[in-house]
Every structure is written in structure tokens, then in C-alpha cells.
Write a protein that holds these residues in place. Structure first.
Motif, PDB file in Angstrom:
ATOM      1  N   VAL A 167       0.850  -1.193   0.000  1.00 26.24           N
ATOM      2  CA  VAL A 167       0.000   0.000   0.000  1.00 26.24           C
ATOM      3  C   VAL A 167       0.884   1.240   0.000  1.00 26.24           C
ATOM      4  O   VAL A 167       1.753   1.410   0.858  1.00 26.24           O
ATOM      5  CB  VAL A 167      -0.930   0.020   1.230  1.00 26.24           C
ATOM      6  CG1 VAL A 167      -1.874   1.218   1.161  1.00 26.24           C
ATOM      7  CG2 VAL A 167      -1.724  -1.257   1.318  1.00 26.24           C
ATOM      8  N   GLU A 168       0.683   2.098  -0.976  1.00 24.00           N
ATOM      9  CA  GLU A 168       1.503   3.305  -1.083  1.00 24.00           C
ATOM     10  C   GLU A 168       1.146   4.296   0.014  1.00 24.00           C
ATOM     11  O   GLU A 168       0.008   4.342   0.493  1.00 24.00           O
ATOM     12  CB  GLU A 168       1.314   3.946  -2.458  1.00 24.00           C
ATOM     13  CG  GLU A 168       1.759   3.066  -3.619  1.00 24.00           C
ATOM     14  CD  GLU A 168       1.581   3.741  -4.954  1.00 24.00           C
ATOM     15  OE1 GLU A 168       1.031   4.878  -4.961  1.00 24.00           O
ATOM     16  OE2 GLU A 168       1.964   3.152  -5.978  1.00 24.00           O
ATOM     17  N   SER A 169       2.146   5.082   0.396  1.00 28.94           N
ATOM     18  CA  SER A 169       1.935   6.068   1.459  1.00 28.94           C
ATOM     19  C   SER A 169       0.899   7.110   1.063  1.00 28.94           C
ATOM     20  O   SER A 169       0.157   7.614   1.911  1.00 28.94           O
ATOM     21  CB  SER A 169       3.261   6.748   1.807  1.00 28.94           C
ATOM     22  OG  SER A 169       3.823   7.372   0.658  1.00 28.94           O
ATOM     23  N   GLU A 170       0.819   7.433  -0.234  1.00 30.19           N
ATOM     24  CA  GLU A 170      -0.179   8.411  -0.676  1.00 30.19           C
ATOM     25  C   GLU A 170      -1.588   7.875  -0.475  1.00 30.19           C
ATOM     26  O   GLU A 170      -2.498   8.605  -0.063  1.00 30.19           O
ATOM     27  CB  GLU A 170       0.040   8.754  -2.158  1.00 30.19           C
ATOM     28  CG  GLU A 170       1.311   9.518  -2.456  1.00 30.19           C
ATOM     29  CD  GLU A 170       2.525   8.611  -2.555  1.00 30.19           C
ATOM     30  OE1 GLU A 170       2.355   7.374  -2.401  1.00 30.19           O
ATOM     31  OE2 GLU A 170       3.632   9.123  -2.776  1.00 30.19           O
ATOM     32  N   THR A 171      -1.775   6.572  -0.740  1.00 28.01           N
ATOM     33  CA  THR A 171      -3.091   5.966  -0.543  1.00 28.01           C
ATOM     34  C   THR A 171      -3.461   5.925   0.932  1.00 28.01           C
ATOM     35  O   THR A 171      -4.599   6.229   1.316  1.00 28.01           O
ATOM     36  CB  THR A 171      -3.106   4.540  -1.120  1.00 28.01           C
ATOM     37  OG1 THR A 171      -2.733   4.584  -2.508  1.00 28.01           O
ATOM     38  CG2 THR A 171      -4.480   3.923  -0.994  1.00 28.01           C
ATOM     39  N   VAL A 172      -2.498   5.562   1.774  1.00 23.13           N
ATOM     40  CA  VAL A 172      -2.755   5.503   3.213  1.00 23.13           C
ATOM     41  C   VAL A 172      -3.095   6.880   3.760  1.00 23.13           C
ATOM     42  O   VAL A 172      -4.057   7.045   4.534  1.00 23.13           O
ATOM     43  CB  VAL A 172      -1.547   4.896   3.953  1.00 23.13           C
ATOM     44  CG1 VAL A 172      -1.759   4.952   5.457  1.00 23.13           C
ATOM     45  CG2 VAL A 172      -1.297   3.471   3.504  1.00 23.13           C
ATOM     46  N   SER A 173      -2.318   7.884   3.361  1.00 19.38           N
ATOM     47  CA  SER A 173      -2.556   9.228   3.889  1.00 19.38           C
ATOM     48  C   SER A 173      -3.876   9.802   3.392  1.00 19.38           C
ATOM     49  O   SER A 173      -4.632  10.402   4.166  1.00 19.38           O
ATOM     50  CB  SER A 173      -1.391  10.152   3.496  1.00 19.38           C
ATOM     51  OG  SER A 173      -1.276  10.232   2.078  1.00 19.38           O
ATOM     52  N   ALA A 174      -4.171   9.595   2.104  1.00 16.93           N
ATOM     53  CA  ALA A 174      -5.402  10.171   1.550  1.00 16.93           C
ATOM     54  C   ALA A 174      -6.640   9.495   2.117  1.00 16.93           C
ATOM     55  O   ALA A 174      -7.551  10.166   2.618  1.00 16.93           O
ATOM     56  CB  ALA A 174      -5.381  10.065   0.023  1.00 16.93           C
ATOM     57  N   LEU A 175      -6.682   8.156   2.056  1.00 15.30           N
ATOM     58  CA  LEU A 175      -7.853   7.447   2.535  1.00 15.30           C
ATOM     59  C   LEU A 175      -7.914   7.403   4.057  1.00 15.30           C
ATOM     60  O   LEU A 175      -8.991   7.502   4.643  1.00 15.30           O
ATOM     61  CB  LEU A 175      -7.867   6.024   1.976  1.00 15.30           C
ATOM     62  CG  LEU A 175      -7.993   5.892   0.456  1.00 15.30           C
ATOM     63  CD1 LEU A 175      -8.012   4.416   0.052  1.00 15.30           C
ATOM     64  CD2 LEU A 175      -9.239   6.586  -0.044  1.00 15.30           C
ATOM     65  N   GLY A 176      -6.766   7.256   4.712  1.00 13.52           N
ATOM     66  CA  GLY A 176      -6.749   7.158   6.174  1.00 13.52           C
ATOM     67  C   GLY A 176      -7.161   8.452   6.848  1.00 13.52           C
ATOM     68  O   GLY A 176      -8.009   8.453   7.749  1.00 13.52           O
ATOM     69  N   VAL A 177      -6.562   9.560   6.425  1.00 18.22           N
ATOM     70  CA  VAL A 177      -6.905  10.852   7.034  1.00 18.22           C
ATOM     71  C   VAL A 177      -8.367  11.196   6.766  1.00 18.22           C
ATOM     72  O   VAL A 177      -9.083  11.689   7.653  1.00 18.22           O
ATOM     73  CB  VAL A 177      -5.969  11.953   6.507  1.00 18.22           C
ATOM     74  CG1 VAL A 177      -6.427  13.324   6.974  1.00 18.22           C
ATOM     75  CG2 VAL A 177      -4.538  11.694   6.950  1.00 18.22           C
ATOM     76  N   ALA A 178      -8.830  10.928   5.548  1.00 22.94           N
ATOM     77  CA  ALA A 178     -10.231  11.204   5.223  1.00 22.94           C
ATOM     78  C   ALA A 178     -11.164  10.342   6.066  1.00 22.94           C
ATOM     79  O   ALA A 178     -12.218  10.806   6.509  1.00 22.94           O
ATOM     80  CB  ALA A 178     -10.482  10.963   3.739  1.00 22.94           C
ATOM     81  N   ALA A 179     -10.782   9.080   6.305  1.00 25.96           N
ATOM     82  CA  ALA A 179     -11.635   8.188   7.101  1.00 25.96           C
ATOM     83  C   ALA A 179     -11.715   8.644   8.545  1.00 25.96           C
ATOM     84  O   ALA A 179     -12.794   8.641   9.147  1.00 25.96           O
ATOM     85  CB  ALA A 179     -11.096   6.754   7.023  1.00 25.96           C
ATOM     86  N   VAL A 180     -10.598   9.051   9.131  1.00 28.35           N
ATOM     87  CA  VAL A 180     -10.602   9.496  10.525  1.00 28.35           C
ATOM     88  C   VAL A 180     -11.419  10.775  10.686  1.00 28.35           C
ATOM     89  O   VAL A 180     -12.250  10.894  11.606  1.00 28.35           O
ATOM     90  CB  VAL A 180      -9.160   9.690  11.025  1.00 28.35           C
ATOM     91  CG1 VAL A 180      -9.160  10.304  12.417  1.00 28.35           C
ATOM     92  CG2 VAL A 180      -8.410   8.362  11.039  1.00 28.35           C
ATOM     93  N   SER A 181     -11.197  11.729   9.800  1.00 25.72           N
ATOM     94  CA  SER A 181     -11.948  12.987   9.896  1.00 25.72           C
ATOM     95  C   SER A 181     -13.437  12.758   9.656  1.00 25.72           C
ATOM     96  O   SER A 181     -14.290  13.360  10.322  1.00 25.72           O
ATOM     97  CB  SER A 181     -11.402  13.998   8.885  1.00 25.72           C
ATOM     98  OG  SER A 181     -11.534  13.516   7.553  1.00 25.72           O
TER      99      SER A 181
END
Length: 259
Positions: A167-181
Motif C-alpha cells: 500500500v503506497e503512502s499516498e493511498t494511506v494518507s489520503a484514505l486514512g486521514v479522510a476516514a478518521v476525519s
């Protein structure tokens, strides 16, 4: 006859290896899936659910699988990322259950019902309002064809993260941050009627206490806010669950969210 079947052995090995890779991702994802991955669901049932999903997903992604590896290290290099990918995409769905739990906790705290614990779909006890919302939300989602949506979601995960890739860091940051918020925003949005009612209650109680200091307003107000909270839950529960299910299904159908 056996000699005729020997040339098919490499194809069967590759098929079993591909199915095993799908099992790694889907099994990790099912452990976090709402409704299907709850800790109250027996392990054998979850294993059966995983195998059923694998039988559905494997034909759709069989052309993306790799040949069986020659060494153990090469197999671990491919299988390890699949487990991490499954956990990541399963956690994105688990956040929606956390949003309902957060809404229930906020609503219970606002209406002085936080000390009343009910049953729970997980391992940790939660306020009765949160338990009602979680169970009702999962039941409503299941009635709307949750298993079909999950199968499509699992197939889409292979478009975002190819089989065997990390899993690329861009995918983790984009989807992860959006999911938490989205989790906290959705939780507070669902509990907004209870927060507003609590604000009105406390302001009214403060005015009455200022006008009549000798009156024990806490003894008068506590039953009122409790009864009002239960009545408000009766009225707002259909709207809360409707908003949650629409948001949940929209994400399942489009997990990338424009990413």
C-alpha cells in the motif's frame, strides 16, 4: 491417465496460490468488516464467510494473480503486503461502526445516560444508546444487501492496490486521514440533536437556578433530561440511521472518493 494429468499440475499450483493470496487479503478484511467481523460472530462462521467471499472474488481477480513462488521468502514478500492491505481496507469500514459508537457516547453523555450500559456487538461495553444505534445500523445495512456491496468493495480494493503490491503512502494518507476525519464529523453530526437539546437544557436550568436559588434544580432537571433524551432518540433514530447508511453505502460503492 495420471500421465495425462501431470502437465496440468503447474496450472493447479498457480490456481491454489492465487486463491491463497485472495484468502489472505479477504480474510484480513473480514476480521474488521461491520456485521460479518464482529467479535460476537463465532470464528468458524467468520472463516466460512471468508471462504464464501473468496469464491466470489477469486474469479474476478484470477487474471491478476502471480505464479507460485519458488522460495519461502518470495512467497512471504507477496503474501505479507496482502495481509496489510486487507487490514487497511477493513479498517476503513470499521471506522463507520466507530462513528455510530461515538455518536451514541456523545448522545448518552449529553442526556445523562452514559452510566446506563447495554449489550454490545463488540468486546467492550458501551452506553445503551450507542448499542441501540450500532445494532440497528448494522441490521439496516444488512437488509440493504450489505454482502453484495462488500463483494464489490473487495474487488475495487484490487484496483487501488494491485495484488502483491505494498500500500503506497499516498493511498494511506489520503484514505486514512479522510476516514478518521469523516468518523468524528459523522459521529458529531449524528449526535447533534442531543448536543443541542443538552445545551438548551443547561441554559434553561441555569436561568431557573438564577431566578430561584432555593430550588434544587438538579433534582427537577435530571429526570427531565433523561426522559427528553429517550423521547428524542425515538424521534431522531430513523433519521440518524438513514444518514449513516447512506454515507456508509456511498463509501462502499466508491472507496477511493475521487482519490
Amino acid at each position: 491417465m495420471i500421465a495425462d494429468l501431470i502437465p496440468l499440475l503447474p496450472f493447479s499450483q498457480n490456481a491454489l496460490w492465487g486463491f491463497f493470496l485472495v484468502f489472505l487479503r479477504i480474510g484480513s478484511m473480514v476480521s474488521f468488516l461491520p456485521a460479518f467481523g464482529e467479535q460476537t460472530v463465532p470464528v468458524r462462521v467468520r472463516l466460512g464467510i471468508t471462504l464464501a467471499f473468496c469464491l466470489i472474488i477469486f474469479p474476478a481477480v484470477s487474471d491478476r494473480t502471480t505464479a507460485a513462488p519458488d522460495t519461502l521468502m518470495s512467497g512471504l514478500a507477496i503474501g505479507g503486503p496482502e495481509i496489510a492491505t486487507g487490514l487497511f481496507f477493513g479498517l476503513l469500514l470499521r471506522f463507520f461502526v466507530i462513528a455510530l459508537q461515538t455518536a451514541g457516547a456523545i448522545a448518552a453523555q449529553s442526556t445523562s445516560l452514559s452510566q446506563i450500559f447495554g449489550g454490545t456487538a463488540g468486546a467492550d461495553p458501551q452506553p445503551a444508546i450507542g448499542h441501540v444505534l450500532v445494532v440497528a445500523g448494522l441490521a439496516l445495512a444488512a437488509m440493504m444487501g450489505l454482502h453484495v456491496q462488500f463483494a464489490a468493495y473487495m474487488i475495487q480494493s484490487y484496483n487501488l492496490v494491485p495484488l502483491g503490491a505494498v500500500v503506497e503512502s499516498e493511498t494511506v494518507s489520503a484514505l486514512g486521514v479522510a476516514a478518521v476525519s469523516r468518523t468524528f464529523a459523522l459521529g458529531f453530526t449524528l449526535a447533534a440533536p442531543f448536543v443541542l437539546a443538552s445545551l438548551i437544557y443547561n441554559v434553561t436550568l441555569g436561568v431557573i437556578n438564577k431566578a430561584m436559588p432555593q430550588l434544587m434544580v438538579s433534582f427537577v432537571g435530571a429526570p427531565a433530561i433523561t426522559a427528553g433524551g429517550l423521547f428524542l432518540l425515538l424521534i431522531t433514530a430513523p433519521f440518524i440511521l438513514s444518514i449513516w447508511v447512506d454515507t456508509f453505502m456511498a463509501f462502499v460503492m466508491n472507496p477511493s472518493g475521487g482519490f
